[in-house]
Design a protein around this motif. Structure first.
Motif, PDB file in Angstrom:
ATOM      1  N   GLU A  99      21.297  30.592  33.822  1.00 47.65           N
ATOM      2  CA  GLU A  99      20.746  29.275  34.179  1.00 47.65           C
ATOM      3  C   GLU A  99      21.835  28.215  34.141  1.00 47.65           C
ATOM      4  N   TYR A 100      21.921  27.461  35.232  1.00 53.23           N
ATOM      5  CA  TYR A 100      22.942  26.418  35.346  1.00 53.23           C
ATOM      6  C   TYR A 100      22.366  25.173  35.996  1.00 53.23           C
ATOM      7  N   PHE A 101      23.065  24.077  35.810  1.00 51.50           N
ATOM      8  CA  PHE A 101      22.815  22.909  36.651  1.00 51.50           C
ATOM      9  C   PHE A 101      23.689  23.077  37.890  1.00 51.50           C
ATOM     10  N   MET A 102      23.040  23.084  39.027  1.00 46.30           N
ATOM     11  CA  MET A 102      23.756  23.363  40.285  1.00 46.30           C
ATOM     12  C   MET A 102      23.727  22.136  41.191  1.00 46.30           C
ATOM     13  N   THR A 103      24.801  21.942  41.942  1.00 41.69           N
ATOM     14  CA  THR A 103      24.843  20.865  42.942  1.00 41.69           C
ATOM     15  C   THR A 103      25.358  21.431  44.254  1.00 41.69           C
ATOM     16  N   ILE A 104      25.136  20.661  45.302  1.00 43.44           N
ATOM     17  CA  ILE A 104      25.723  21.017  46.591  1.00 43.44           C
ATOM     18  C   ILE A 104      26.484  19.817  47.118  1.00 43.44           C
ATOM     19  N   GLU A 105      27.667  20.089  47.654  1.00 44.41           N
ATOM     20  CA  GLU A 105      28.511  19.027  48.207  1.00 44.41           C
ATOM     21  C   GLU A 105      28.045  18.725  49.639  1.00 44.41           C
ATOM     22  N   LEU A 106      27.680  17.467  49.882  1.00 45.01           N
ATOM     23  CA  LEU A 106      27.219  17.120  51.236  1.00 45.01           C
ATOM     24  C   LEU A 106      28.251  16.324  52.020  1.00 45.01           C
ATOM     25  N   LYS A 107      29.325  15.893  51.344  1.00 44.23           N
ATOM     26  CA  LYS A 107      30.237  14.993  52.037  1.00 44.23           C
ATOM     27  C   LYS A 107      31.632  15.563  52.285  1.00 44.23           C
ATOM     28  N   GLY A 108      32.088  16.455  51.441  1.00 45.84           N
ATOM     29  CA  GLY A 108      33.501  16.846  51.444  1.00 45.84           C
ATOM     30  C   GLY A 108      34.053  17.181  52.827  1.00 45.84           C
ATOM     31  N   GLU A 109      35.275  16.733  53.081  1.00 46.08           N
ATOM     32  CA  GLU A 109      35.916  17.020  54.373  1.00 46.08           C
ATOM     33  C   GLU A 109      36.105  18.527  54.551  1.00 46.08           C
ATOM     34  N   PHE A 110      36.529  19.184  53.463  1.00 42.41           N
ATOM     35  CA  PHE A 110      36.735  20.626  53.518  1.00 42.41           C
ATOM     36  C   PHE A 110      35.670  21.393  52.749  1.00 42.41           C
ATOM     37  N   THR A 111      34.956  20.697  51.896  1.00 45.57           N
ATOM     38  CA  THR A 111      34.067  21.400  50.955  1.00 45.57           C
ATOM     39  C   THR A 111      32.581  21.172  51.230  1.00 45.57           C
ATOM     40  N   ARG A 112      32.252  20.572  52.369  1.00 49.53           N
ATOM     41  CA  ARG A 112      30.833  20.355  52.691  1.00 49.53           C
ATOM     42  C   ARG A 112      30.093  21.690  52.616  1.00 49.53           C
ATOM     43  N   ALA A 113      28.928  21.658  52.001  1.00 46.06           N
ATOM     44  CA  ALA A 113      28.046  22.830  51.843  1.00 46.06           C
ATOM     45  C   ALA A 113      28.503  23.780  50.730  1.00 46.06           C
ATOM     46  N   LYS A 114      29.461  23.336  49.924  1.00 45.39           N
ATOM     47  CA  LYS A 114      29.849  24.157  48.766  1.00 45.39           C
ATOM     48  C   LYS A 114      28.800  24.003  47.662  1.00 45.39           C
ATOM     49  N   THR A 115      28.399  25.102  47.067  1.00 49.94           N
ATOM     50  CA  THR A 115      27.512  25.047  45.898  1.00 49.94           C
ATOM     51  C   THR A 115      28.378  25.183  44.642  1.00 49.94           C
ATOM     52  N   SER A 116      28.082  24.364  43.638  1.00 55.02           N
ATOM     53  CA  SER A 116      28.863  24.423  42.381  1.00 55.02           C
ATOM     54  C   SER A 116      27.914  24.521  41.209  1.00 55.02           C
ATOM     55  N   VAL A 117      28.345  25.194  40.160  1.00 48.00           N
ATOM     56  CA  VAL A 117      27.545  25.182  38.935  1.00 48.00           C
ATOM     57  C   VAL A 117      28.359  24.571  37.798  1.00 48.00           C
ATOM     58  N   ASP A 118      27.638  23.905  36.918  1.00 53.05           N
ATOM     59  CA  ASP A 118      28.271  23.178  35.813  1.00 53.05           C
ATOM     60  C   ASP A 118      28.348  24.105  34.590  1.00 53.05           C
TER      61      ASP A 118
END
Ligand code: BDR
Ligand code: CA
Length: 310
Positions: free
Chosen positions: A258-277
């Motif tokens: 279980e993680y807190f997850m985010t998705i990058e919506l803006k990044g020039e190269f990283t748009r649509a990247k999912t990250s976990v904290d």
């Protein structure tokens, strides 16, 4: 009790394998197949879903047409990965079944109200239909038992851009809406699915299955294997979607964290990247259960054993 499932899908070679697995599994009550744009256009994906419905004798299962485009970005398709028709070299007869008169969004809403707290949504394509359904009727959020999504990546490289996985890339805004909705949300990312490489050895293990099933799997995955060889130097093909289906029946195949997850919506190269904290830097409660390990051999054996029963 059987698990009531709405499958949201973009067939798609590995989507087709997931449909085979669900059709072979008595633990699952497949309430509807809702179709999205994704691996190819929504109309081609719909035609494939209907062909698969007839091929597998899923007469009672409605197949509903969904969104033809992502919420914000323009349409992406992956015909180099799945073939012009979406099922590689496999050719199924044109369907005699017709699409449901109710569209995918209303199908989801109606079924969730019909079976409150019972429906699991298994989403193995871009999440446009799910985002549109919860936008149209937010009351369904609390009535859905669970959402299981194949998509994203944590440590593994993206398969669409260096940082993004295909389903998430195809509609990042929809993924963000679904992630933030507050579901019991499980993600099956590339970190585990790219360990599940289906090879010629597995085709041989299908001996004993119906010849038309073997032919379908052989013809579809051969195209997928050629793609993986040419674009990713991988021997075999990563069968992402059936793993997400398999965990509804055999949860022990993966280890969920279980993680807190985010998705990058803006990044020039990283748009649509999912990250976990991992280190809980944001001090937020977990919002996702993420499959981080998989018992590859057990999954492959399970899939093969099940399709032999079709
Ligand atoms: C996902 O993208 C699609 O091409 C596959 O069907 C799978 O759902 C893998 O990244
Ligand atoms: Ca898919």
């Amino acid at each position: 009790m059987r698990t009531r499932v709405i499958l949201d899908t973009d067939p798609g070679i590995d989507d087709a394998l997931a449909i085979l697995l669900l059709a072979a599994s008595k633990e699952i009550s497949l309430e509807a197949i809702t179709v999205t744009h994704g691996n190819t256009s929504v109309d081609k994906c719909l035609a494939n879903a209907l062909r698969l419905k007839d091929f597998l004798g899923l007469q009672g299962v409605p197949v509903a047409r969904g969104a033809s485009e992502p919420l914000v970005k323009s349409l992406t398709v992956a015909e180099e990965t799945h073939g012009d028709g979406g099922l590689g070299y496999a050719k199924l007869p044109d369907a005699t079944s017709s699409p449901s008169p109710t569209n995918a969004i209303d199908t989801i809403i109606e079924l969730v109200h019909k079976y409150p707290h019972e429906i699991t949504i298994l989403a193995i394509g871009p999440l446009t239909n799910i985002a549109l359904a919860i936008h149209k009727d937010p009351s369904i959020i609390k009535l859905i038992n669970r959402v299981v999504v194949m998509g994203g990546s944590v440590h593994y490289p993206g398969n669409m851009t260096p940082d993004s996985e295909y389903n998430v890339y195809c509609d990042p805004e929809a993924f963000d809406i679904v992630l933030r909705a507050g579901f019991d949300f499980t993600l099956v990312p590339l970190d585990v699915t790219y360990k599940c490489l289906f090879t010629k050895k597995h085709i041989e293990k299908l001996a004993g299955a119906k010849p038309e099933i073997i032919k379908f799997i052989d013809d579809s995955t051969r195209f997928y294997m050629e793609f993986h060889d040419e674009y990713q130097s991988i021997d075999g093909c990563a069968i992402n979607d059936p793993l997400a289906a398999a965990i509804l029946i055999r949860p022990e195949l993966v280890t969920l964290k279980e993680y807190f997850m985010t998705i990058e919506l803006k990044g020039e190269f990283t748009r649509a990247k999912t990250s976990v904290d991992f280190y809980n830097v944001y001090k937020k409660a977990p919002n996702a259960k993420v499959a981080m390990e998989v018992d590859v051999e057990a999954f492959m054996d399970f899939l093969i054993e099940r399709v032999k029963t079709l």
